[in-house]
Design an enzyme around this catalytic site. Structure first.
Site, PDB file in Angstrom:
ATOM      1  N   LYS A   9       2.188  -7.372 -10.929  1.00 28.98           N
ATOM      2  CA  LYS A   9       2.337  -7.853  -9.552  1.00 28.98           C
ATOM      3  C   LYS A   9       1.000  -7.687  -8.840  1.00 28.98           C
ATOM      4  CE  LYS A   9       2.963  -4.936  -6.798  1.00 28.98           C
ATOM      5  NZ  LYS A   9       2.103  -4.464  -5.726  1.00 28.98           N
ATOM      6  N   ASP A 136       8.700  -1.785  -4.674  1.00 28.42           N
ATOM      7  CA  ASP A 136       8.183  -2.994  -5.314  1.00 28.42           C
ATOM      8  C   ASP A 136       9.150  -3.603  -6.320  1.00 28.42           C
ATOM      9  OD1 ASP A 136       5.789  -3.206  -3.976  1.00 28.42           O
ATOM     10  OD2 ASP A 136       4.610  -2.153  -5.486  1.00 28.42           O
TER      11      ASP A 136
END
Length: 288
Positions: A9, A136
């Site tokens: 990410k 996240d």
């Protein structure tokens, strides 16, 4: 055996708007994902276990604090009779690196368990567990570019980014997230003026996107550079590379990325950086 990727990410931008009364920081971040990542496999079984292999396996660990096991155990609490199994994680991403490696692994575990148990991809229990495991993890459940807001719990619609030829580098220094946020000095309830994020279209063109990214920033970059000064060197090397159009740190560091004009420029830059710094993790990628 079921298998899925756990991609890195990348925070193309990361704006800190303030700090909430619950202590969490209020964020706005344009998140993209890389082809680079870990691989997670699941062999359905009555018991739960995890085997970790790969270049960064020793740093990730296979104990109870691994987010793959934490996600699986939490989902088993919420879904009665959940069939678990033996996970195998091929760990390639650096750890404590600002690219959500552990969070992406946890999200991959939830996707595999959903497939093994016939759960819909949008089952609200998956989202609830993702939020409980880490800030996240929700954005990594469906790894497509989008805006992430709040403490990670508010996700925008997917954004169709143009292909962004990039180089990711990590200088091998783990950076703890908590001290980086603490260095901002925000008290609960405090806000930061002028910290808002510009709008991003659902399908921006390359020049339009780059213009928007240049207006953005990573508000954690300065604090992370104080904790790990090598980040300054990494950013300088990327910005000096031929064809670099934008260089920035991802997350709370220490991984940095650069967007290049062409894939050839990205490959050439990665080759030069590897030769100069063979101890660094260097990866070419197309962010999307």
């Amino acid at each position: 055996m079921l298998t899925t990727r756990a991609p890195a990410k990348i925070n193309l931008t990361l704006h800190v708007l303030g700090r909430r009364q619950d202590g969490y920081h209020e964020l706005e971040s344009l998140v993209a994902f890389s082809g680079a990542g870990d691989t997670l496999s699941l062999t359905p079984d009555e018991t739960l276990s995890l085997d970790v292999a790969g270049p960064t396996a020793s740093a990730a660990g296979a104990g109870a604090d691994n987010l793959v096991l934490r996600a699986a155990q939490r989902l088993a609490e919420d879904v009665k009779g959940l069939r678990l199994g033996r996970f195998r994680l091929e760990k390639r991403l650096p750890v404590a690196a600002g690219i959500g490696g552990g969070s992406s692994d946890a999200a991959a575990a939830l996707r595999l368990l959903a497939r093994a148990n016939g759960l819909a991809a949008d089952d609200p229990r998956l989202t609830a567990v993702a939020r409980a495991v880490g800030s996240d993890v929700p954005v990594c459940l469906d790894p497509r570019a989008r805006m992430m807001r709040g403490a990670g719990e508010s996700l925008g619609a997917p954004i169709r980014l143009p292909l962004l030829p990039s180089v990711l580098i990590n200088p091998g220094v783990p950076v703890a997230t908590a001290p980086v946020f603490a260095a901002l000095g925000l008290q609960p309830g405090a806000s930061r003026k002028g910290a808002g994020h510009c709008d991003i279209d659902a399908r921006p063109g390359a020049e339009e996107l780059l213009a928007a990214l240049r207006k953005g920033r990573n508000d954690l970059e300065d604090a992370a550079c104080l904790q790990a000064p090598v980040i300054v060197d990494a950013l300088a090397i990327l910005r000096a590379a031929r064809g670099c159009r934008l260089a920035r740190m991802s997350g709370s560091g220490a991984t940095c990325f650069a967007v290049f004009a062409t894939r050839r420029d990205a490959v050439r830059a990665a080759r030069v950086i590897r030769a100069q710094h063979p101890e660094w993790w260097v990866n070419t990628a197309v962010l999307r």
